[in-house]
Write a protein that holds these residues in place. Structure first.
Motif, PDB file in Angstrom:
ATOM      1  N   TYR A 160      62.743  17.669 -42.906  1.00 10.24           N
ATOM      2  CA  TYR A 160      61.566  18.518 -43.123  1.00 10.24           C
ATOM      3  C   TYR A 160      61.431  19.633 -42.090  1.00 10.24           C
ATOM      4  O   TYR A 160      60.450  20.378 -42.100  1.00 10.24           O
ATOM      5  CB  TYR A 160      60.301  17.662 -43.154  1.00 10.24           C
ATOM      6  N   MET A 190      52.767  16.942 -42.116  1.00 12.17           N
ATOM      7  CA  MET A 190      52.299  16.508 -43.422  1.00 12.17           C
ATOM      8  C   MET A 190      51.099  15.583 -43.294  1.00 12.17           C
ATOM      9  O   MET A 190      51.117  14.623 -42.532  1.00 12.17           O
ATOM     10  CB  MET A 190      53.422  15.784 -44.181  1.00 12.17           C
ATOM     11  N   CYS A 239      50.543  18.168 -54.104  1.00  9.97           N
ATOM     12  CA  CYS A 239      50.976  18.584 -52.781  1.00  9.97           C
ATOM     13  C   CYS A 239      50.804  20.089 -52.687  1.00  9.97           C
ATOM     14  O   CYS A 239      51.037  20.806 -53.669  1.00  9.97           O
ATOM     15  CB  CYS A 239      52.443  18.209 -52.560  1.00  9.97           C
ATOM     16  N   TRP A 278      50.641  23.691 -49.591  1.00  5.41           N
ATOM     17  CA  TRP A 278      51.132  24.141 -48.300  1.00  5.41           C
ATOM     18  C   TRP A 278      50.211  25.172 -47.674  1.00  5.41           C
ATOM     19  O   TRP A 278      50.351  26.380 -47.910  1.00  5.41           O
ATOM     20  CB  TRP A 278      52.546  24.741 -48.464  1.00  5.41           C
ATOM     21  N   GLU A 311      53.275  23.356 -43.164  1.00  6.32           N
ATOM     22  CA  GLU A 311      52.232  22.338 -43.069  1.00  6.32           C
ATOM     23  C   GLU A 311      51.857  21.971 -44.493  1.00  6.32           C
ATOM     24  O   GLU A 311      51.555  22.857 -45.305  1.00  6.32           O
ATOM     25  CB  GLU A 311      51.003  22.857 -42.318  1.00  6.32           C
ATOM     26  N   ALA A 312      51.923  20.704 -44.818  1.00 10.43           N
ATOM     27  CA  ALA A 312      51.676  20.255 -46.186  1.00 10.43           C
ATOM     28  C   ALA A 312      50.587  19.199 -46.206  1.00 10.43           C
ATOM     29  O   ALA A 312      50.430  18.422 -45.263  1.00 10.43           O
ATOM     30  CB  ALA A 312      52.954  19.683 -46.803  1.00 10.43           C
ATOM     31  N   ASN A 313      49.840  19.188 -47.287  1.00 10.64           N
ATOM     32  CA  ASN A 313      48.890  18.114 -47.570  1.00 10.64           C
ATOM     33  C   ASN A 313      49.280  17.504 -48.904  1.00 10.64           C
ATOM     34  O   ASN A 313      49.582  18.229 -49.850  1.00 10.64           O
ATOM     35  CB  ASN A 313      47.463  18.646 -47.710  1.00 10.64           C
ATOM     36  N   GLY A 348      56.372  14.188 -52.085  1.00  5.48           N
ATOM     37  CA  GLY A 348      57.253  14.332 -50.927  1.00  5.48           C
ATOM     38  C   GLY A 348      58.467  15.184 -51.251  1.00  5.48           C
ATOM     39  O   GLY A 348      59.020  15.867 -50.385  1.00  5.48           O
ATOM     40  N   ALA A 371      57.312  18.663 -51.006  1.00  6.82           N
ATOM     41  CA  ALA A 371      57.191  19.021 -49.589  1.00  6.82           C
ATOM     42  C   ALA A 371      58.557  19.273 -48.956  1.00  6.82           C
ATOM     43  O   ALA A 371      58.719  20.192 -48.142  1.00  6.82           O
ATOM     44  CB  ALA A 371      56.447  17.918 -48.841  1.00  6.82           C
ATOM     45  N   VAL A 422      53.759  13.210 -39.344  1.00  7.62           N
ATOM     46  CA  VAL A 422      52.966  12.635 -40.430  1.00  7.62           C
ATOM     47  C   VAL A 422      51.591  12.216 -39.924  1.00  7.62           C
ATOM     48  O   VAL A 422      51.483  11.547 -38.888  1.00  7.62           O
ATOM     49  CB  VAL A 422      53.672  11.412 -41.048  1.00  7.62           C
TER      50      VAL A 422
END
Length: 663
Positions: free
Chosen positions: A318, A323, A339, A341, A357-359, A383, A386, A626
């Motif tokens: 990654y 995340m 997901c 960003w 940066e991901a949620n 995932g 991401a 994470v």
């Protein structure tokens, strides 16, 4: 026009902005920038490189402000505001729709001494702005109004009191749409399953009036911009081809699977009885008992660990991404996993890497039957998104954002390819373990194949139903876009495309409501075509997919790194050496149960013998930070805990305290 008549256009015949917004924009105008030659005399505050730098910084700021508010409202966080969401969306749209930004890019492209990299970046900027430029003040005003209408509808849907009435007690049981569908798949009581389906059916009437208002305005906007309708507008801007061309691509799949659907429904009635094809019974008829028996081998609290080890064994990295995971259901939370960003990955012109940066979120109830597998499937899927967006290595964040001109099919191909592993016996023999460490028995896998493979066409038809429904909705004459007509049309499409009313009512599909996901469900179908084609390619090339780091390397180099700088169809052909088609998918659907069982058994036996490349408890390095959260609460942070594995241990402890049944 009746729903039946309107449906005739659904399936191809079988052989047979305004100045008011400008004053609110926080962004610098670029039209006066002098884009002179990049020779030695060029100033750091002039020229194409400066134009790119300024646009990158301004885009990044607008993108992050909107996405932060998007997450806050969808997760129903303290202080979230639909008004703030609408305003930041308007600011975002204003920047993207600013004709002076486009002109600055065009001016920069005229420089005769542009480097190849600068030209590539400017061209994607031009392509991006062209997706959003609306010089007509009326169109801009319509976009602003749509932002508010969609935000209000999203908030109304999130706050809806969804659930079912318990037949034995008469009490209303609150449940999200995911919980309702999960209960329909696993509960042994038909009364409960039917009540859950009826609960799902309440979504349509709740959203219909506001949805119709939005449909009308979306069409008005699209036609004002010169498109046939909103669906045509979305397809052309996202995929680069017309609505007509899209449905020409879907037609062969629809035609090939229609007789398979009829056969499958007939077979289900023959083996399980007429009631098995009732919409509240289909998923249970296909998976109820087996789902329960498999459940111990997919413990919810182990899902994060299994996902990280699966991806690490594939060689996926990654690249320093952060995340945030919000996995458990709660009241007011958005009713679909996703997901996104807030920070796109990109590389600055000085070589500095900006990590993503991901949620992402799922809606698991940890103590419910099937929740572990559902959560794991979501982790693999989101995932996968991401991983894809974390690995886009280009000179602007515009290459690595998920909206137009990024192909939705391109984005979904990555996530759907990676979530397909959960159905492989080669994966189950390595990763599907009980809390005691026992491997999922082959006999259960075999029974699962025998019970599901003959009916796998149902998934195809369910996927096809959404784009055919949306196509029909946006083709309705405006005076017929009414709540009654649209809900009747949904039922009509379900009956025609799926063979009967659907277990997942079309009006309950969350994608159709929001601007960013409306009129794009066809991308899941195109992506699934690509998934089967990509899997067939890797099997021919390497023989095995699971725990093969060559697969991750090929994905990163060919599919991921270019971002939206390359066309989806071109990337598929580049990797697989074949144009995209449904051939591999249809071939799998036509494969006999005996053949599938034989192939999967061989893979399973080898998997059990070799075990996973990264054993439970061993570190899985993904190059990622994470953070595990539950709404506003941070449960575990891998940086503070020391590793992802340590963070997952803390998360397991929280789960066991909160849902003791998971112990």
């Amino acid at each position: 026009m009746t729903a039946e008549i309107m449906l005739k256009t659904l399936v191809p015949a079988r052989p047979s902005y305004s100045c008011a917004l400008c004053r609110r924009s926080p962004f610098t105008r670029l039209s006066t920038i002098k884009c002179r030659s990049m020779g030695s005399a060029a100033s750091e505050t002039e020229g194409p490189a400066y134009t790119v730098r300024q646009l990158n910084d301004q885009y990044e700021k607008a993108h992050k402000a909107f996405e932060d508010n998007f997450w806050a409202t969808k997760m129903n966080l303290t202080g979230s505001s639909s008004a703030a969401l609408a305003q930041t969306k308007t600011d975002y749209d204003t920047f993207l729709g600013d004709a002076q930004n486009l002109q600055a890019v065009r001016d920069a492209l005229q420089d005769p001494q542009l480097t190849p990299q600068l030209r590539k970046t400017l061209e994607i900027m031009q392509k991006t702005f062209l997706c959003y430029i609306t010089e007509d003040p009326k169109a801009t005003a319509m976009k602003e109004k749509l932002n508010q209408l969609e935000a209000d509808l999203g908030q109304s849907r999130n706050q809806m009191s969804l659930g079912y009435t318990n037949a034995s007690t008469g009490k209303f049981v609150k449940a999200s749409s995911v919980q309702l569908r999960n209960t329909m798949r696993t509960d042994s009581s038909e009364d409960v399953r039917k009540a859950c389906w009826e609960g799902m059916r309440t979504v349509g009437p709740h959203v219909a009036a506001k949805f119709c208002e939005i449909v009308k305005l979306r069409n008005k906007l699209a036609r004002n911009l010169g498109y046939e309708d909103f669906y045509d507008y979305k397809v052309k801007t996202a995929e680069g081809f017309s609505k007509r061309e899209l449905f020409q691509k879907l037609a062969p799949l629809e035609e090939a699977t229609r007789p398979l659907m009829a056969q499958a429904r007939k077979a289900l009635v023959h083996t399980k009885g007429q009631s098995a094809v009732q919409p509240w019974n289909i998923s249970y008829s296909l998976s109820g008992d087996i789902e329960r028996e498999m459940d111990p081998y997919f413990p919810f609290e182990g899902a994060v660990d299994v996902w990280t080890r699966t991806f690490a064994a594939l060689g996926i990295q990654y690249k320093g991404a952060r995340m945030r995971l919000d996995l458990c259901d709660r009241p007011g939370k958005y009713s679909n996993g996703f997901c996104h960003w807030p920070q796109p990955a990109w590389r600055r012109d000085n070589g500095e890497w900006v990590a993503s940066e991901a949620n992402f979120t799922s809606l698991a109830t940890p103590n419910a039957i099937g929740s572990g597998k559902t959560a794991l499937n979501t982790l693999l899927h989101e995932g996968g998104h991401a991983a894809h967006f974390a690995n886009i290595d280009q000179g602007s964040p515009m290459f690595s954002q998920e909206r137009a001109p990024t192909s939705v099919a391109y984005a979904e191909n990555q996530s759907m390819f990676l979530d397909s592993f959960i159905d492989d016996a080669a994966w189950k023999g390595r990763y599907a373990l009980s809390r005691e460490g026992k491997v999922l028995p082959w006999e259960l896998i075999k029974r699962g194949i025998e019970a599901s493979h003959p009916f796998s066409v149902f998934t195809v038809r369910s996927m096809l139903a959404v784009p055919f429904f949306e196509k029909a909705v946006y083709e309705l004459p405006e005076e017929q876009v009414t709540p009654d007509a649209v809900t009747a049309l949904a039922d009509c499409v379900e009956k025609d495309v799926e063979g009967g009313l659907a277990g997942r009512p079309l009006m309950s599909v969350p994608h159709i409501l929001a601007d960013e996901s409306s009129a794009y469900y066809h991308a899941y179908v195109l992506a699934e075509m690509s998934v089967h084609q990509t899997r067939a390619h890797f099997k021919r090339k390497y023989g095995a997919l699971v725990d093969n780091d060559k697969v991750g390397k090929d994905l990163e180099e060919t599919y991921w790194r270019p971002g939206n700088g390359a066309a989806f169809l071109e990337l598929v052909q580049q990797l697989t050496a074949e144009p995209l088609s449904a051939d591999a998918w249809v071939s799998r659907l036509n494969q006999s149960v005996v053949s599938v069982v034989q192939q999967e058994e061989q893979d399973y036996l080898q998997a059990v013998q070799t075990g996973p490349k990264i054993k439970p408890g061993e570190p899985a390095d993904l190059g990622m930070h994470v953070i595990l959260v539950h709404g506003d609460d941070v449960i575990a942070d891998s940086k503070k805990a020391g590793s992802i594995q340590a963070a997952t241990t803390l998360y397991k402890e929280w789960l066991r305290r909160t849902w003791p049944e998971t112990s």
